[in-house]
Scaffold this motif. Structure first.
Motif, PDB file in Angstrom:
ATOM      1  N   UNK B  88      -7.755   4.835  -5.337  1.00  0.00           N
ATOM      2  CA  UNK B  88      -7.326   5.925  -4.460  1.00  0.00           C
ATOM      3  C   UNK B  88      -6.329   6.793  -5.227  1.00  0.00           C
ATOM      4  N   UNK B  89      -6.520   8.088  -5.089  1.00  0.00           N
ATOM      5  CA  UNK B  89      -5.694   9.039  -5.820  1.00  0.00           C
ATOM      6  C   UNK B  89      -4.572   9.559  -4.926  1.00  0.00           C
ATOM      7  N   UNK B  90      -3.344   9.586  -5.467  1.00  0.00           N
ATOM      8  CA  UNK B  90      -2.213  10.104  -4.691  1.00  0.00           C
ATOM      9  C   UNK B  90      -1.875  11.531  -5.130  1.00  0.00           C
ATOM     10  N   UNK B  91      -1.045  12.191  -4.309  1.00  0.00           N
ATOM     11  CA  UNK B  91      -0.755  13.604  -4.586  1.00  0.00           C
ATOM     12  C   UNK B  91       0.025  13.833  -5.877  1.00  0.00           C
ATOM     13  N   UNK B  92       0.687  12.778  -6.378  1.00  0.00           N
ATOM     14  CA  UNK B  92       1.420  12.968  -7.637  1.00  0.00           C
ATOM     15  C   UNK B  92       0.556  12.601  -8.850  1.00  0.00           C
ATOM     16  N   UNK B  93      -0.736  12.404  -8.604  1.00  0.00           N
ATOM     17  CA  UNK B  93      -1.640  12.132  -9.715  1.00  0.00           C
ATOM     18  C   UNK B  93      -1.862  10.656 -10.014  1.00  0.00           C
ATOM     19  N   UNK B  94      -1.047   9.790  -9.393  1.00  0.00           N
ATOM     20  CA  UNK B  94      -1.240   8.353  -9.603  1.00  0.00           C
ATOM     21  C   UNK B  94      -2.571   7.902  -9.014  1.00  0.00           C
ATOM     22  N   UNK B  95      -3.246   7.002  -9.720  1.00  0.00           N
ATOM     23  CA  UNK B  95      -4.426   6.360  -9.132  1.00  0.00           C
ATOM     24  C   UNK B  95      -4.076   4.899  -8.900  1.00  0.00           C
ATOM     25  N   UNK B  96      -4.310   4.428  -7.666  1.00  0.00           N
ATOM     26  CA  UNK B  96      -4.046   3.020  -7.358  1.00  0.00           C
ATOM     27  C   UNK B  96      -5.386   2.311  -7.245  1.00  0.00           C
ATOM     28  N   UNK B  97      -5.522   1.191  -7.931  1.00  0.00           N
ATOM     29  CA  UNK B  97      -6.758   0.433  -7.774  1.00  0.00           C
ATOM     30  C   UNK B  97      -6.520  -0.712  -6.781  1.00  0.00           C
ATOM     31  N   UNK B  98      -7.619  -1.169  -6.198  1.00  0.00           N
ATOM     32  CA  UNK B  98      -7.498  -2.196  -5.159  1.00  0.00           C
ATOM     33  C   UNK B  98      -8.738  -3.067  -5.126  1.00  0.00           C
ATOM     34  N   UNK B  99      -8.614  -4.216  -4.497  1.00  0.00           N
ATOM     35  CA  UNK B  99      -9.794  -5.000  -4.143  1.00  0.00           C
ATOM     36  C   UNK B  99     -10.276  -4.586  -2.759  1.00  0.00           C
ATOM     37  N   UNK B 100      -9.307  -4.406  -1.840  1.00  0.00           N
ATOM     38  CA  UNK B 100      -9.687  -3.794  -0.569  1.00  0.00           C
ATOM     39  C   UNK B 100      -8.571  -2.867  -0.103  1.00  0.00           C
ATOM     40  N   UNK B 101      -9.007  -1.838   0.605  1.00  0.00           N
ATOM     41  CA  UNK B 101      -8.072  -0.790   1.026  1.00  0.00           C
ATOM     42  C   UNK B 101      -8.222  -0.550   2.521  1.00  0.00           C
ATOM     43  N   UNK B 102      -7.093  -0.300   3.180  1.00  0.00           N
ATOM     44  CA  UNK B 102      -7.111   0.018   4.610  1.00  0.00           C
ATOM     45  C   UNK B 102      -6.645   1.450   4.822  1.00  0.00           C
ATOM     46  N   UNK B 103      -7.434   2.200   5.570  1.00  0.00           N
ATOM     47  CA  UNK B 103      -6.998   3.525   5.999  1.00  0.00           C
ATOM     48  C   UNK B 103      -6.393   3.367   7.393  1.00  0.00           C
ATOM     49  N   UNK B 104      -5.080   3.470   7.460  1.00  0.00           N
ATOM     50  CA  UNK B 104      -4.362   3.380   8.741  1.00  0.00           C
ATOM     51  C   UNK B 104      -3.585   4.677   8.900  1.00  0.00           C
ATOM     52  N   UNK B 105      -4.331   5.786   8.789  1.00  0.00           N
ATOM     53  CA  UNK B 105      -3.713   7.111   8.659  1.00  0.00           C
ATOM     54  C   UNK B 105      -3.400   7.776   9.993  1.00  0.00           C
ATOM     55  N   UNK B 106      -3.770   7.128  11.101  1.00  0.00           N
ATOM     56  CA  UNK B 106      -3.366   7.648  12.399  1.00  0.00           C
ATOM     57  C   UNK B 106      -4.018   8.963  12.755  1.00  0.00           C
TER      58      UNK B 106
END
Ligand SMILES: Cc1cc2nc3c(=O)[nH]c(=O)nc-3n(C[C@H](O)[C@H](O)[C@H](O)COP(=O)(O)OP(=O)(O)OC[C@H]3O[C@@H](n4cnc5c(N)ncnc54)[C@H](O)[C@@H]3O)c2cc1C
Lengths: 141, 410
Positions: B88-106
């Motif tokens: 997942x890409x963040x607004x500051x350019x960081x990419x975070x890798x994961x095994x599983x991701x939760x979208x709890x964005x409301x």
């Protein structure tokens, strides 16, 4: 884990449990001064339709809907006991809407209240001690 | 295992607790564009009222992240999901890798296009702590406040600022307040409570055009105001999943383990479509209990556990100016109704089960009704007339009580 259980066949409908509960949670040292001329709000309540009667109090559910529904985080379950932090509770009534047994109720001062198994009142529920007929017991089942 | 959670509110907290109930070790990273310790969103109106404060409105204790071993990236926005790379890409350019991701964005406030809205100097939404703080800064004792939308958020906002401003006017296109959860007769009681406090409610009307501090209404009247709050509705934050090719239909589609159609991506809370068991269809259930329990189920599943089956339905408890309202389920079928000077009760039933209810004034033990809906208890098995009159366990019979109150298994 020890819990409050009711033996319906032994209940006399005397409501002493309600008075003992209200007294135990009143912070007062004399029963008369704690209960005289006040509308008591016990955490245990006797249901009585003239044919059957028994007492109902919090079941301290393993999957507690009051806790998972609490919008503030004031209700928590630790070591099998569900307690409420009256300072964080805003009295939104979501727990009242969620509890299948009707065992959370307003204190009348903004927050909610419920049975906490007399954790801070000596550890043995006062409704149990005060029941004259062993209709309410505190034991493992 | 590496877990990433987008969000830091009820669904995210539920997920952390669900994850930790199965996996005490895995690395959890929480990403949120809000910068605060997790707080109870519904309490923003209580904050303005002075009935809570920034410390007490925290949804979990100060040491929550530490205790649960969570890394927090606050003040960052997730901008792009790349499920094939599990990144997942963040607004500051960081990419975070994961095994599983939760979208709890409301969800986000929905502001409909209204002519001249940009000319309004003090315009607020009422969804977040930042919104509440900004609104509070703008308040002054003589302020005339216009609230567009008489739903839960609009009315809670009115209650929150009541007594701190000169005049509050609430308008809604609907014919009565709380249109999504109350019928007309019930709403009339709430309207009376509002009006007795001097809150001006205008039903069936919309704003045609704003110009500065004036609103021209559809019925031709003009309304002068100093502060505008729009509370027309909320929209699920489904874009992250939708843009990555996941299925959405208004909200994000999830299965009973809260999995989206994207591999390794879960979703929960206000951003997903939930199953409403009171009517059998999929709906957005934008309520906190649903967010927490969905998050908990997602977290359990992400860590490889088996989430307990969830039984979800709309339910709302609202206090407004001292009047308590509890509602749940769907309003279809036959009706039991009772009303006196202080309270109003309507129970809806069809197909042999309770479908919904509206209680105003006396909401004592409302959860007994909620349980009937949730468990779809056959009404033929209980003394339904008795439970209609008063919620109690008498109606459920001896066997039920022996199981629940006496701990007997058979
Ligand atoms: C004024 C008000 C009163 C309410 N009252 C009640 C009530 O009485 N009872 C009730 O049950 N419900 C109530 N609600 C609804 C309740 O607040 C929500 O249902 C609940 O907060 C949903 O939780 P959530 O975790 O799904 O999402 P949210 O609480 O919306 O949190 C989502 C989080 O994700 C963050 N986020 C979103 N997108 C991104 C991104 N791309 N990158 C990083 N972070 C992101 C957001 O900033 C936010 O912090 C109320 C809501 C409001 C506004």
């Amino acid at each position: 884990m020890k819990r409050v259980y009711v033996n319906e066949e032994w209940c006399l409908g005397c409501r002493l449990c309600e008075y003992h509960c209200a007294f135990a949670n009143s912070g007062k040292t004399h029963m008369a001064s704690a209960l005289m001329n006040v509308k008591i709000r016990p955490n245990i309540r006797v249901e009585d339709d003239g044919k059957v009667c028994y007492a109902v109090s919090c079941r301290h559910c393993e999957e507690p809907l009051c806790v998972t529904s609490c919008i503030t985080g004031a209700l928590t379950r630790e070591n099998g006991v569900i307690t409420i932090d009256g300072a964080r509770c805003v009295g939104c009534f979501t727990c009242v809407l969620s509890c299948p047994y009707g065992c959370v109720r307003p204190t009348g001062q903004g927050a909610m209240q419920k049975c906490e198994l007399c954790l801070t009142n000596g550890g043995v529920p006062r409704c149990v001690i005060g029941c004259p007929n062993n209709a309410i017991v505190f034991e493992e089942r | 295992m590496k877990y990433v959670i987008i969000g830091n509110s009820a669904a995210a907290v539920g997920a952390v607790e669900g994850l930790r109930s199965v996996d005490p070790e895995g690395a959890i990273t929480l990403v949120s564009n809000e910068t605060y310790h997790t707080y109870s969103r519904p309490l923003i109106s209580y904050l303005l009222q002075g009935r809570t404060d920034r410390q007490r409105m925290k949804y979990r204790p100060d040491d929550f992240y530490e205790t649960n071993g969570c890394r927090t990236l606050f003040g960052r926005t997730a901008v792009k999901l790349e499920p094939e790379k599990r990144s997942v890409l963040l607004d500051d350019g960081t990419a975070l890798t994961y095994d599983s991701l939760l979208v709890a964005a409301g969800s986000s406030p929905f502001v409909p296009p209204m002519a001249g809205l940009e000319s309004v100097e003090k315009h607020f939404s009422f969804m977040s702590l930042d919104d509440a703080n900004a609104l509070e800064q703008a308040l002054f004792p003589e302020a005339r406040v216009l609230i567009v939308g008489a739903g839960l958020i609009g009315l809670k906002c009115a209650e929150g600022i009541f007594g701190r401003v000169g005049k509050i006017t609430v308008l809604d296109l609907a014919a009565h307040v709380l249109p999504s959860i109350l019928d007309e007769a019930g709403a009339a009681l709430v309207q009376r409570a509002l009006e007795s406090k001097g809150v001006d409610f205008r039903p069936g009307v919309s704003v045609k055009r704003f110009s500065g501090g004036s609103a021209e209404l559809a019925d031709g009247q003009a309304l002068a105001f100093d502060i505008l709050v729009t509370a027309v509705g909320v929209r699920p934050n489904a874009a992250l999943v939708r843009d990555a090719g996941g299925e959405t239909d208004g909200g994000i589609l999830v299965d009973d383990k809260m999995r989206t159609t994207l591999c390794g991506v879960y979703a929960a809370g206000d951003c997903v479509l939930s199953h409403d068991l009171s009517c059998g269809s999929a709906r957005i259930l934008a309520i906190l209990p649903n967010a927490y329990s969905g998050g908990f189920a997602a977290g359990t599943a992400m860590a490889g556990g088996e989430p307990a089956p969830r039984r979800t339905l709309p339910m709302n408890a609202i206090g407004l100016f001292g009047l308590h309202i509890a509602t749940a389920g769907s309003y279809t079928g036959e009706v039991y109704q009772a009303q006196d000077a202080e309270s109003y009760k309507k129970l809806f039933y069809s197909g042999g089960v309770l479908r919904g209810y509206i209680l105003i004034g006396d909401v004592d033990r409302a959860g007994i009704y909620t349980a009937l809906i949730r468990e779809q208890t056959p009404l033929s098995q209980i003394d339904f007339p008795a439970v209609c009159r008063e919620p109690s366990l008498i109606a459920f019979g001896r066997a039920y009580r022996d199981e629940k109150l006496a701990g007997k298994k058979d």
